[in-house]
Design a protein around this motif. Sequence first.
Motif, PDB file in Angstrom:
ATOM      1  N   ILE A  92       0.864  -1.187   0.000  1.00 15.09           N
ATOM      2  CA  ILE A  92       0.000   0.000   0.000  1.00 15.09           C
ATOM      3  C   ILE A  92       0.903   1.241   0.000  1.00 15.09           C
ATOM      4  N   SER A  95      -1.292   7.906   0.840  1.00 12.86           N
ATOM      5  CA  SER A  95      -1.356   8.527   2.163  1.00 12.86           C
ATOM      6  C   SER A  95      -2.551   7.975   2.937  1.00 12.86           C
ATOM      7  N   GLN A  96      -2.284   7.578   4.159  1.00 11.94           N
ATOM      8  CA  GLN A  96      -3.353   7.014   4.996  1.00 11.94           C
ATOM      9  C   GLN A  96      -4.273   8.110   5.530  1.00 11.94           C
ATOM     10  N   PHE A  97      -3.882   9.360   5.336  1.00 15.24           N
ATOM     11  CA  PHE A  97      -4.642  10.473   5.913  1.00 15.24           C
ATOM     12  C   PHE A  97      -5.515  11.194   4.888  1.00 15.24           C
ATOM     13  N   ARG A 138     -11.518   8.694   4.817  1.00 16.94           N
ATOM     14  CA  ARG A 138     -10.058   8.664   4.868  1.00 16.94           C
ATOM     15  C   ARG A 138      -9.604   7.265   4.437  1.00 16.94           C
ATOM     16  N   SER A 139      -8.513   7.211   3.705  1.00 16.75           N
ATOM     17  CA  SER A 139      -8.113   5.927   3.121  1.00 16.75           C
ATOM     18  C   SER A 139      -7.774   4.881   4.181  1.00 16.75           C
ATOM     19  N   ARG A 140      -7.326   5.327   5.360  1.00 16.74           N
ATOM     20  CA  ARG A 140      -6.959   4.337   6.383  1.00 16.74           C
ATOM     21  C   ARG A 140      -8.181   3.584   6.907  1.00 16.74           C
ATOM     22  N   MET A 141      -9.392   4.132   6.647  1.00 17.92           N
ATOM     23  CA  MET A 141     -10.615   3.486   7.105  1.00 17.92           C
ATOM     24  C   MET A 141     -11.040   2.330   6.177  1.00 17.92           C
ATOM     25  N   SER A 143     -10.983  -1.260   4.077  1.00 21.24           N
ATOM     26  CA  SER A 143     -10.522  -2.627   4.332  1.00 21.24           C
ATOM     27  C   SER A 143      -9.335  -2.919   3.401  1.00 21.24           C
ATOM     28  N   LYS A 147      -8.421  -1.136  -0.200  1.00 23.01           N
ATOM     29  CA  LYS A 147      -7.170  -0.408  -0.424  1.00 23.01           C
ATOM     30  C   LYS A 147      -6.522  -0.874  -1.739  1.00 23.01           C
TER      31      LYS A 147
ATOM     32  N   GLN B  90       5.665   6.698   4.095  1.00 28.57           N
ATOM     33  CA  GLN B  90       4.435   5.983   3.707  1.00 28.57           C
ATOM     34  C   GLN B  90       4.521   5.455   2.283  1.00 28.57           C
ATOM     35  N   CYS B  92       4.151   7.045  -0.323  1.00 25.83           N
ATOM     36  CA  CYS B  92       3.272   7.689  -1.307  1.00 25.83           C
ATOM     37  C   CYS B  92       4.047   8.632  -2.236  1.00 25.83           C
TER      38      CYS B  92
END
Lengths: 310, 257
Positions: A92, A95-97, A138-141, A143, A147, B90, B92
């Motif tokens: 992955i 950005s997780q945010f 948000r992408s971190r949410m 599954s 992703k 990350q 990215c």
Amino acid sequence: MQTISPKNAISIRGLTKTYANGFQALKGIDLDVKENDFFALLGPNGAGKSTIIGIISTLVRASSGAIQVFGQDVATHVYETKLSLGIVPQEINFSQFEKVGDIVITQAGYYGLRGELAKQRAEKYLRKLDLWEKRDNRSRMLSGGMKRRLMIARALVHEPKLLILDEPTAGVDIELRRSMWEFLQELNRNGTTIILTTHYLEEAESLCRNIAIINQGQIVENTSMRKLLDKLARQTLVFDTCDELATAPTFEDADIQCNMIDSHSFEISLSTSRDINGIYAALSEQGILIRGMRNKTNRLEELFLSSLKN
Amino acid sequence: MLTNHKYIAFETILIKEIRRFTRIWLQTLVPPAITIGLYFLIFGNLIGSRIGQMGGFDYMDFIVPGLIMMAVIQNAYANVSSSFFSNKFQRCIEEILVSPVPNYIILLGFVAGGMARGVAVGLIVTAMSFFFTSLHIEHVFLTLLVVLLTSMVFSLAGFINALYANTFDDISIIPTFVLTPLIYLGGVFYSIELLPSFGQWISALNPVLYMVNTFRYGILGTSDVNIVVALLMLGVFSAGLFGVALYLLRKGTGLRQ
């Protein structure tokens, strides 16, 4: 040096890579992938698959060799070749945010698309990959499967002619994997060349027309899926019966070997070169009614392991 | 890549950077405002009233330009170093590296993002200073030019730091052990005329002194350094750091294997 056909989506010649720690990941790879092909690149962990993808995408620098994408050298025609490429990495890497929609729209911006066009493209691919409802999350949410689909949507937003997927279905449940297969097949039917690395050999067998097997930095097999499967000398078929059986069915032909598995199933081993109509006829003569039949082993798996051993 | 596409890519990186630091405004915009506000209150208002004059001005008036510049420097640097390293961490950053965006557009985008935060924090701190003193800007164009050049220099420095960084510790070492001493000894709180001649000679080697004093000259009309030399220095630093950062990007330092 061999000539490179202009019909190739990718042509790799003499590709080597030695990392700074001295590990030689690639030992002279030659590989062609035809335009519109659905191509499988298989190999065990550490074989060099991701290194090849890394070099094609310019994240890894080759020690020597050349790569052409649609006839253009990746080293000298950076803009044109990158525009033709969509990469879905193994790990992955968004950005997780960030919000799901923003990730895809931002990627469109890197390819010179903005405003309504970028939004339309993002919507098109988020809808196709069942992520449109998640666009403001948000992408971190998401599954794990979502992703992976987001990375596919992101890779497609500039509509590349060649899509490279590095284990796209790893850790994805069976239902989702099947829907991703259908999506990729549709994409391929519409003209996108697809190169796929996977550990699910069933996936490669179902989707891909041509295949290369890489082991310890070298191509050990490069052929069509059909020719590869034809190499298998014997196959084992499992039959489920409607009624209980006391003994295994018998066959006059010495090539056919039969063993009971349990009272309602038995397996038959025979050469792949022969048809199986005679088996059904012999079973009917013995009054055995068949409820179902399947191939016992993953054929490609056997060939894969045999290629690695050789 | 077409010029129009390059501009869109630059704009995309800049918008992403602005979206990032405004999304986490509690970490990026509020802390410098509180810290600098406390400096205004304690050093400027409480202690400053007992110090009297510095360089011909009330102590509060004297330190306001220095504190604004301190906020600009720290935030421009921190924005690029933390954002770019976070992108590396990350992975990215690969989103941009696999795309056709040229290296200099990547660099300009991140540096513009750092400048945007530096200027934003500078404006917040300037607005806060009105609670303590009334600022009159003597040379508006020079003031703006210095803010932009200084934020660019430190954004570029932050970018280079992030390229080399392998851990989050690596992006806090330079600000703690290099940047903070340079700023505190760069004439933010005092005029170098207070120092003995050896101290003045040592201070003259500190680039931050030139930035702070040129900015102070823009606002108050007084400076410890030659403004032309300071502007030349800012120009040379900007060009030099841009060249180094671009060279490292092309080489793939910290990014490509």
